[in-house]
Design a protein around this motif. Structure first.
Motif, PDB file in Angstrom:
ATOM      1  N   LEU A  61       0.844  -1.191   0.000  1.00  0.00           N
ATOM      2  CA  LEU A  61       0.000   0.000   0.000  1.00  0.00           C
ATOM      3  C   LEU A  61       0.881   1.242   0.000  1.00  0.00           C
ATOM      4  CD1 LEU A  61      -2.738   1.385   0.321  1.00  0.00           C
ATOM      5  CD2 LEU A  61      -2.587   1.010   2.751  1.00  0.00           C
ATOM      6  N   SER A  62       0.916   1.931  -1.149  1.00  0.00           N
ATOM      7  CA  SER A  62       1.792   3.099  -1.260  1.00  0.00           C
ATOM      8  C   SER A  62       0.983   4.380  -1.154  1.00  0.00           C
ATOM      9  CB  SER A  62       2.520   3.072  -2.599  1.00  0.00           C
ATOM     10  OG  SER A  62       2.925   4.361  -2.954  1.00  0.00           O
ATOM     11  N   PHE A  63       1.483   5.339  -0.374  1.00  0.00           N
ATOM     12  CA  PHE A  63       0.864   6.656  -0.330  1.00  0.00           C
ATOM     13  C   PHE A  63       1.725   7.658  -1.074  1.00  0.00           C
ATOM     14  CE2 PHE A  63      -1.618   5.060   3.315  1.00  0.00           C
ATOM     15  CZ  PHE A  63      -2.857   5.459   2.884  1.00  0.00           C
ATOM     16  N   GLY A  64       2.629   7.169  -1.898  1.00  0.00           N
ATOM     17  CA  GLY A  64       3.585   8.075  -2.518  1.00  0.00           C
ATOM     18  C   GLY A  64       3.390   8.286  -4.004  1.00  0.00           C
ATOM     19  N   HIS A  65       2.298   7.756  -4.574  1.00  0.00           N
ATOM     20  CA  HIS A  65       2.204   7.830  -6.023  1.00  0.00           C
ATOM     21  C   HIS A  65       1.907   9.222  -6.554  1.00  0.00           C
ATOM     22  CE1 HIS A  65       3.051   3.718  -6.396  1.00  0.00           C
ATOM     23  NE2 HIS A  65       2.685   3.649  -7.656  1.00  0.00           N
ATOM     24  N   ALA A  66       1.461  10.104  -5.672  1.00  0.00           N
ATOM     25  CA  ALA A  66       1.247  11.482  -6.121  1.00  0.00           C
ATOM     26  C   ALA A  66       2.569  12.114  -6.538  1.00  0.00           C
ATOM     27  CB  ALA A  66       0.598  12.287  -5.014  1.00  0.00           C
ATOM     28  N   ILE A  67       3.671  11.631  -5.969  1.00  0.00           N
ATOM     29  CA  ILE A  67       4.988  12.145  -6.363  1.00  0.00           C
ATOM     30  C   ILE A  67       5.140  12.025  -7.871  1.00  0.00           C
ATOM     31  CG2 ILE A  67       7.478  11.793  -6.224  1.00  0.00           C
ATOM     32  CD1 ILE A  67       7.037  10.465  -3.536  1.00  0.00           C
ATOM     33  N   PHE A  68       4.798  10.857  -8.404  1.00  0.00           N
ATOM     34  CA  PHE A  68       5.062  10.594  -9.825  1.00  0.00           C
ATOM     35  C   PHE A  68       4.122  11.389 -10.715  1.00  0.00           C
ATOM     36  CE2 PHE A  68       5.904   6.579  -7.438  1.00  0.00           C
ATOM     37  CZ  PHE A  68       7.229   6.894  -7.221  1.00  0.00           C
ATOM     38  N   ILE A  69       2.869  11.578 -10.214  1.00  0.00           N
ATOM     39  CA  ILE A  69       1.954  12.475 -10.926  1.00  0.00           C
ATOM     40  C   ILE A  69       2.600  13.849 -11.044  1.00  0.00           C
ATOM     41  CG2 ILE A  69      -0.146  13.823 -10.595  1.00  0.00           C
ATOM     42  CD1 ILE A  69      -1.107  11.343 -11.502  1.00  0.00           C
ATOM     43  N   GLY A  70       3.131  14.325  -9.907  1.00  0.00           N
ATOM     44  CA  GLY A  70       3.754  15.649  -9.895  1.00  0.00           C
ATOM     45  C   GLY A  70       4.956  15.703 -10.817  1.00  0.00           C
ATOM     46  N   VAL A  71       5.835  14.710 -10.717  1.00  0.00           N
ATOM     47  CA  VAL A  71       7.032  14.699 -11.549  1.00  0.00           C
ATOM     48  C   VAL A  71       6.629  14.688 -13.023  1.00  0.00           C
ATOM     49  CG1 VAL A  71       9.025  13.334 -12.236  1.00  0.00           C
ATOM     50  CG2 VAL A  71       8.495  13.593  -9.839  1.00  0.00           C
ATOM     51  N   LEU A  93       9.389  12.093 -21.941  1.00  0.00           N
ATOM     52  CA  LEU A  93      10.226  12.564 -20.843  1.00  0.00           C
ATOM     53  C   LEU A  93       9.544  12.361 -19.493  1.00  0.00           C
ATOM     54  CD1 LEU A  93      11.746  15.816 -22.339  1.00  0.00           C
ATOM     55  CD2 LEU A  93      12.951  13.744 -21.677  1.00  0.00           C
ATOM     56  N   SER A  94       8.233  12.615 -19.408  1.00  0.00           N
ATOM     57  CA  SER A  94       7.553  12.423 -18.120  1.00  0.00           C
ATOM     58  C   SER A  94       7.667  10.990 -17.662  1.00  0.00           C
ATOM     59  CB  SER A  94       6.064  12.757 -18.161  1.00  0.00           C
ATOM     60  OG  SER A  94       5.753  13.681 -19.084  1.00  0.00           O
ATOM     61  N   VAL A  95       7.406  10.065 -18.592  1.00  0.00           N
ATOM     62  CA  VAL A  95       7.457   8.656 -18.209  1.00  0.00           C
ATOM     63  C   VAL A  95       8.869   8.284 -17.771  1.00  0.00           C
ATOM     64  CG1 VAL A  95       7.233   6.312 -19.045  1.00  0.00           C
ATOM     65  CG2 VAL A  95       5.542   7.999 -19.671  1.00  0.00           C
ATOM     66  N   LEU A  96       9.839   8.757 -18.535  1.00  0.00           N
ATOM     67  CA  LEU A  96      11.226   8.419 -18.233  1.00  0.00           C
ATOM     68  C   LEU A  96      11.641   8.959 -16.867  1.00  0.00           C
ATOM     69  CD1 LEU A  96      13.400   7.010 -19.953  1.00  0.00           C
ATOM     70  CD2 LEU A  96      14.389   9.276 -20.311  1.00  0.00           C
ATOM     71  N   LEU A  97      11.371  10.246 -16.658  1.00  0.00           N
ATOM     72  CA  LEU A  97      11.834  10.879 -15.427  1.00  0.00           C
ATOM     73  C   LEU A  97      11.103  10.312 -14.210  1.00  0.00           C
ATOM     74  CD1 LEU A  97      13.991  12.991 -15.073  1.00  0.00           C
ATOM     75  CD2 LEU A  97      12.187  14.622 -14.581  1.00  0.00           C
ATOM     76  N   SER A  98       9.783  10.074 -14.349  1.00  0.00           N
ATOM     77  CA  SER A  98       9.081   9.523 -13.192  1.00  0.00           C
ATOM     78  C   SER A  98       9.566   8.102 -12.930  1.00  0.00           C
ATOM     79  CB  SER A  98       7.576   9.572 -13.374  1.00  0.00           C
ATOM     80  OG  SER A  98       7.232   9.025 -14.602  1.00  0.00           O
ATOM     81  N   GLY A  99       9.970   7.404 -13.991  1.00  0.00           N
ATOM     82  CA  GLY A  99      10.564   6.088 -13.787  1.00  0.00           C
ATOM     83  C   GLY A  99      11.841   6.188 -12.972  1.00  0.00           C
ATOM     84  N   VAL A 100      12.680   7.176 -13.299  1.00  0.00           N
ATOM     85  CA  VAL A 100      13.933   7.352 -12.554  1.00  0.00           C
ATOM     86  C   VAL A 100      13.657   7.662 -11.085  1.00  0.00           C
ATOM     87  CG1 VAL A 100      15.974   8.812 -12.328  1.00  0.00           C
ATOM     88  CG2 VAL A 100      15.214   8.077 -14.582  1.00  0.00           C
ATOM     89  N   VAL A 235       8.244   0.472 -10.111  1.00  0.00           N
ATOM     90  CA  VAL A 235       8.666   1.402 -11.163  1.00  0.00           C
ATOM     91  C   VAL A 235       7.628   1.449 -12.282  1.00  0.00           C
ATOM     92  CG1 VAL A 235      10.412   1.844 -12.901  1.00  0.00           C
ATOM     93  CG2 VAL A 235      11.090   1.160 -10.633  1.00  0.00           C
ATOM     94  N   ILE A 236       7.087   0.277 -12.641  1.00  0.00           N
ATOM     95  CA  ILE A 236       6.057   0.282 -13.688  1.00  0.00           C
ATOM     96  C   ILE A 236       4.880   1.146 -13.267  1.00  0.00           C
ATOM     97  CG2 ILE A 236       4.354  -1.141 -14.874  1.00  0.00           C
ATOM     98  CD1 ILE A 236       6.378  -3.413 -14.795  1.00  0.00           C
ATOM     99  N   SER A 237       4.432   0.939 -12.027  1.00  0.00           N
ATOM    100  CA  SER A 237       3.261   1.719 -11.604  1.00  0.00           C
ATOM    101  C   SER A 237       3.627   3.195 -11.479  1.00  0.00           C
ATOM    102  CB  SER A 237       2.681   1.164 -10.309  1.00  0.00           C
ATOM    103  OG  SER A 237       3.496   1.481  -9.236  1.00  0.00           O
ATOM    104  N   GLY A 238       4.880   3.474 -11.102  1.00  0.00           N
ATOM    105  CA  GLY A 238       5.312   4.871 -11.062  1.00  0.00           C
ATOM    106  C   GLY A 238       5.307   5.497 -12.439  1.00  0.00           C
TER     107      GLY A 238
END
Lengths: 376, 338
Positions: A61-71, A93-100, A235-238
C-alpha cells in the motif's frame, strides 16, 4: 492453449477499445459527455491501472504515487516550455523521469514491507511536496504553479517557425490537444496502458507478484529474490502515474504542487478499492464511478435540490433539502468518505467482488434446486 | 547561545504536540494492534472542542450600546456578562483552559464510540484495511467539522494574562532579549503533566499493570480470566483523550482548521516509527527529538548551509532510521514486525 489465450486477449482488447473510444456516444444519455470529464476518466484510469499493478498484485500500500503524478506534470510542462509544444517528447520525458524517481523512491522504500512501507512512501510524498514549495521553486514555481509564457524558448518549435502571438496550445503534429481530440489521445494512451496491464496480469511476472502478495516468505523459501520483482512493479506503476501526470499537463498545460500532496495518493487508493483491488477492470470501474459522481454531486446546489424534491409537500421538501445539502456541492468529499468506508467495511474486494458474490449466490441457488429435483 | 536556547524551547513545544499524539497512537498500536489513521482527526476534534466551548460561552444577545448617543446603536453582549458581570467576562477570557473539562468527557465518549462502533470489527483484518478504513473515517470527520465550522482557521486566543512573553533570559541571568511566549511554556508544562500521568497510570495502578501485561502477552492475560478487550477499549478512550487534550491546548498556538488533523497525522506517524512501534517511551523521546531537530534545522545558519533542510529533516531522519534501525530507537522485538 497458448493460441486460445492470445485470441482471448485480442477479443478483450477489441471490446475494451470499442467501449473506451465510443465513450462520447454512450455516456451522452447520462450527461457525462464533456471532453473535460472524459479526459479525466482516461487519465485517472491510467493512474489507477498503474497503481493496481503495485497495490493490487503485490499488496504493497503506497501513499507516494502522487509524487510521480507531480514529476510527470512538471516534466511535461518544462518540455512544452523548453523544447516543443508537441506532446510526444513531453510524455516520453515524463514517463522516463518519473521512472527514474520511482527507482530511487522504490529502492529505499521497498527495503521494508507492510505498514513501514506505507509510512516510508508517506514520508517521501511529504518530502517532495515540501520541497516543491520551498527549495525547488525555481523548477516548480512554488504556489503559483508552473505555467506557459510567451517568452519560453521552445527551441525545437523555433527551428521550424517563428513564435506566434499569444500562448500556443499543446498539439500532436498539428492536431490541437484540447476538447475531443485531447480525449481521443488520452483514450489511446489508456488502451495502451490497459494492454500493458493485461500483459502483466497474464504473464509469469504477474504471477510472481501475486505470489508475493499471498505469501512472501514462502516465495523466498522457494529461492526467489522478491525485491527485484517488487521494484519492477513499483517502477512500472510509477511510470503509469508519470504518464497520467504528463497527460494532465497535456490537456491543461500547468502544474501545481497540490497534485503531489499525499491525500492525492489517497484518492487513487480510494478509486482502486472501490472498483476492486487486484482485478483487471476494477480500478477503471472505480475511476468511472468516482469521477462521474464527483461531477454530478459537486455541481448540485440548493436550487437544484429544490427542483429535485419539487414533487413533495413544501415542509417535506424543505427538510429534505436541509438533510441532503451537507452531502452535495462542497460536501462531496463527505459522501466520498462515507462511500469509501462502506466499501472497505462491507465489501473489501470492491464492486467487482460484489458482482462475483451475487453471481455465485444465483448460480448456487440454481444448483441447489437442481440437486433437489435430482434427489426427488 | 541565546539563539540556541530559543530554538531548543521552540523545538520542545512543537515536540510536545508530536509526543502527545504519538503517545496515543502507540498506545493503540501496542494494545489493540490497530493502525489508526484517524488519530489526527481526534487531535483536530480536541481543538474544535475548545472552539465550541468558547462559542458556547460567548453566546450573545443584542443590547443597546449606551456609549453611542447620536443614534440607537446595538452591540453584542454575552449572556455570561449580563448574568455575572466582571466574573462572566473573566470566565470567557479563560475559555481555552476551561474547555479541558469539557474535552475530557467528550473525547472519552468519542474514543469509546469509535472503538466499539468501528475499530473492533477490524482486529482480524489486514493492516492495509485498517489503514484504509480509518483513513476514510478521518476524511468523514474532517468534512463534518468543515460543514459546521467552515474552512477558515478560527483564531481562539489564550487568556489575556498569559498573552505576553515570559522573560526567560532575565530569570536565567542571560540576555534580556531572550523572551518566550507564556502560552507555549504552559503547553510544554501541560504536556509534561499529561505524559507523566499516562505513565503513572500505566506503571502505578492495577489497571495499568493489566494493560502492560496485555501488551506483552495478551493471550496469557486472557487465560487468567481478565477481560482484556474491555481494558483495551478503555485504553483507546484514553488515547483519544490524550490526543484531544493536545489539540485543546494547541489552539492558541495554531488557530485550528479542519485539515490540521491530517497535517499532524503524517508527522506523528513518522514520530512513532522513529521511536519504535509499540514503545511508549520511544514515542515521547522521538517526539521531542524530532521537534528540536526541526527547529534547529530552521535556524538561518543551517538553512543557508543546506537549503530546504528544515522542510524535510523529519522525513529524512525517519527514512534513515527505518533503514538502519528497523525497530526504531527503542522498539521492542516482535511488535509489528514483517
Amino acid at each position: 492453449m497458448l493460441f486460445e489465450k492470445k485470441q482471448n486477449e485480442l477479443t478483450t482488447m477489441l471490446i475494451f477499445s470499442a467501449i473506451v473510444l465510443s465513450m462520447p456516444i454512450w455516456l451522452d444519455p447520462i450527461g457525462a459527455n464533456y471532453p473535460d470529464l472524459l479526459q479525466k476518466f482516461a487519465i485517472f484510469g491510467i493512474f489507477a491501472i498503474g497503481y493496481n499493478i503495485l497495490f493490487g498484485l503485490t499488496g504493497y500500500l503506497s501513499f507516494g504515487h502522487a509524487i510521480f503524478i507531480g514529476v510527470g506534470s512538471y516534466t511535461a510542462v518544462w518540455s512544452f516550455k523548453l523544447l516543443t509544444m508537441n506532446v510526444i517528447p513531453a510524455l516520453a520525458l515524463s514517463v522516463l523521469l518519473s521512472g527514474v524517481v520511482a527507482v530511487m523512491v522504490g529502492y529505499v522504500s521497498l527495503r521494508r514491507s507492510g505498514i513501514y512501507f506505507s509510512i516510508l512512501t508517506l514520508a517521501f510524498a511529504q518530502m517532495f511536496y515540501n520541497l516543491a514549495y520551498s527549495v525547488l521553486t525555481p523548477i516548480t514555481n512554488g504556489e503559483t504553479g508552473l505555467q506557459l509564457t510567451t517568452k519560453d524558448p521552445r527551441v525545437i518549435d523555433r527551428m521550424f517557425e517563428a513564435a506566434g502571438d499569444g500562448l500556443p496550445s499543446t498539439e500532436l503534429f498539428g492536431i490541437s490537444m484540447s476538447g475531443y481530440s485531447g480525449f481521443y489521445f488520452c483514450a489511446v494512451m489508456l488502451i495502451v496502458a490497459f494492454f500493458l496491464s493485461l500483459k502483466v496480469f497474464n504473464s509469469p511476472f504477474g504471477l510472481k507478484l501475486k505470489a508475493i502478495k499471498s505469501n512472501q516468505h514462502r516465495m523466498k523459501y522457494t529461492g526467489y529474490n522478491t525485491r527485484p520483482y517488487l521494484l519492477s512493479a513499483f517502477v512500472i506503476s510509477g511510470m503509469f502515474a508519470g504518464l497520467a501526470g504528463g497527460l494532465m499537463a497535456v490537456t491543461d498545460p500547468l502544474a501545481g504542487a497540490e497534485r503531489m500532496q499525499w491525500t492525492a495518493s489517497g484518492e487513487v487508493v480510494l478509486m482502486t478499492i472501490l472498483g476492486g483491488v487486484g482485478t483487471l477492470y476494477g480500478p477503471l470501474l472505480g475511476v468511472a464511478i468516482i469521477k462521474y459522481l464527483e461531477n454530478i454531486f459537486s455541481s448540485i446546489n440548493e436550487a437544484v435540490l429544490y427542483t429535485l424534491f419539487d414533487f413533495l409537500p413544501v415542509w417535506l421538501q424543505d427538510s429534505m433539502v436541509v438533510i441532503v445539502m451537507p452531502f452535495v456541492g462542497e460536501g462531496w468529499h463527505l459522501t466520498l468518505g462515507l462511500i469509501f468506508m462502506t466499501v472497505v467495511i462491507f465489501l473489501p474486494g470492491g464492486i467487482i467482488e460484489g458482482f462475483q458474490k451475487m453471481k455465485d449466490r444465483f448460480s448456487k441457488t440454481n444448483e441447489q434446486e437442481k440437486l433437489k429435483q435430482g434427489g426427488e | 547561545m541565546d539563539a540556541v536556547l530559543i530554538q531548543l524551547l521552540n523545538g520542545l513545544d512543537k515536540g510536545a504536540a508530536y509526543a502527545l499524539i504519538a503517545l496515543g497512537l502507540t498506545l493503540v498500536f501496542g494494545t489493540l494492534g490497530v493502525v489508526n489513521f484517524a488519530h489526527g482527526a481526534l487531535f483536530m476534534l480536541g481543538a474544535f472542542c475548545a472552539v465550541t466551548f468558547q462559542k458556547i460561552l460567548t453566546l450573545s444577545v443584542k443590547v443597546v450600546d449606551p456609549s453611542i448617543t447620536f443614534f440607537v446603536a446595538y452591540k453584542e453582549q454575552p449572556y455570561l456578562e449580563i448574568w455575572f458581570g466582571e466574573l462572566g467576562l473573566s470566565i470567557i477570557d479563560y475559555a481555552v483552559p476551561l474547555s479541558i473539562f469539557m474535552a475530557i468527557p467528550v473525547m472519552l465518549m468519542i474514543g469509546l464510540a469509535m472503538e466499539r462502533g468501528l475499530i473492533r470489527h477490524f482486529y482480524k483484518r489486514t493492516h492495509a484495511e485498517q489503514i484504509l478504513v480509518t483513513f476514510g473515517l478521518a476524511i468523514v470527520i474532517q468534512e463534518i467539522v468543515r460543514h459546521f465550522f467552515g474552512a477558515n482557521p478560527i483564531p481562539t486566543p489564550a487568556p489575556d494574562i498569559v498573552s505576553s512573553s515570559a522573560q526567560i533570559g532575565t530569570w536565567l541571568g542571560l540576555s534580556e532579549n531572550l523572551v518566550y511566549p507564556w502560552w507555549r511554556l504552559i503547553y510544554l508544562v501541560f504536556s509534561g503533566v499529561v505524559i507523566a500521568s499516562v505513565f503513572a497510570f500505566l506503571q502505578l495502578t492495577t489497571f495499568g499493570m493489566i494493560v502492560r501485561a496485555g501488551m506483552f502477552d495478551r493471550q496469557m492475560v486472557a487465560f487468567l480470566g481478565i477481560n482484556v478487550q474491555r481494558k483495551f477499549t478503555i485504553v483507546f478512550g484514553i488515547a483519544a483523550v490524550v490526543a484531544g487534550l493536545a489539540g485543546v491546548m494547541y489552539v492558541p498556538v495554531l488557530p485550528p482548521d479542519y485539515h490540521m488533523g491530517m497535517d499532524f497525522l503524517v508527522l506523528s506517524f513518522v514520530v512513532v516509527v522513529v521511536g519504535g512501534m509499540g514503545s511508549l517511551g520511544g514515542a515521547v523521546a522521538a517526539g521531542f527529538l524530532l521537534g528540536i531537530l526541526q527547529s534547529f534545522a530552521s535556524m538561518t545558519v543551517i538553512s543557508e548551509l543546506f537549503k530546504g533542510i528544515d522542510q524535510i529533516i523529519i522525513y529524512l531522519v525517519a527514512v534513515i532510521i527505518l533503514l538502519t534501525r528497523p525497530r526504531g530507537l527503542m522498539g521492542r522485538k516482535g511488535v509489528m514486525e514483517d
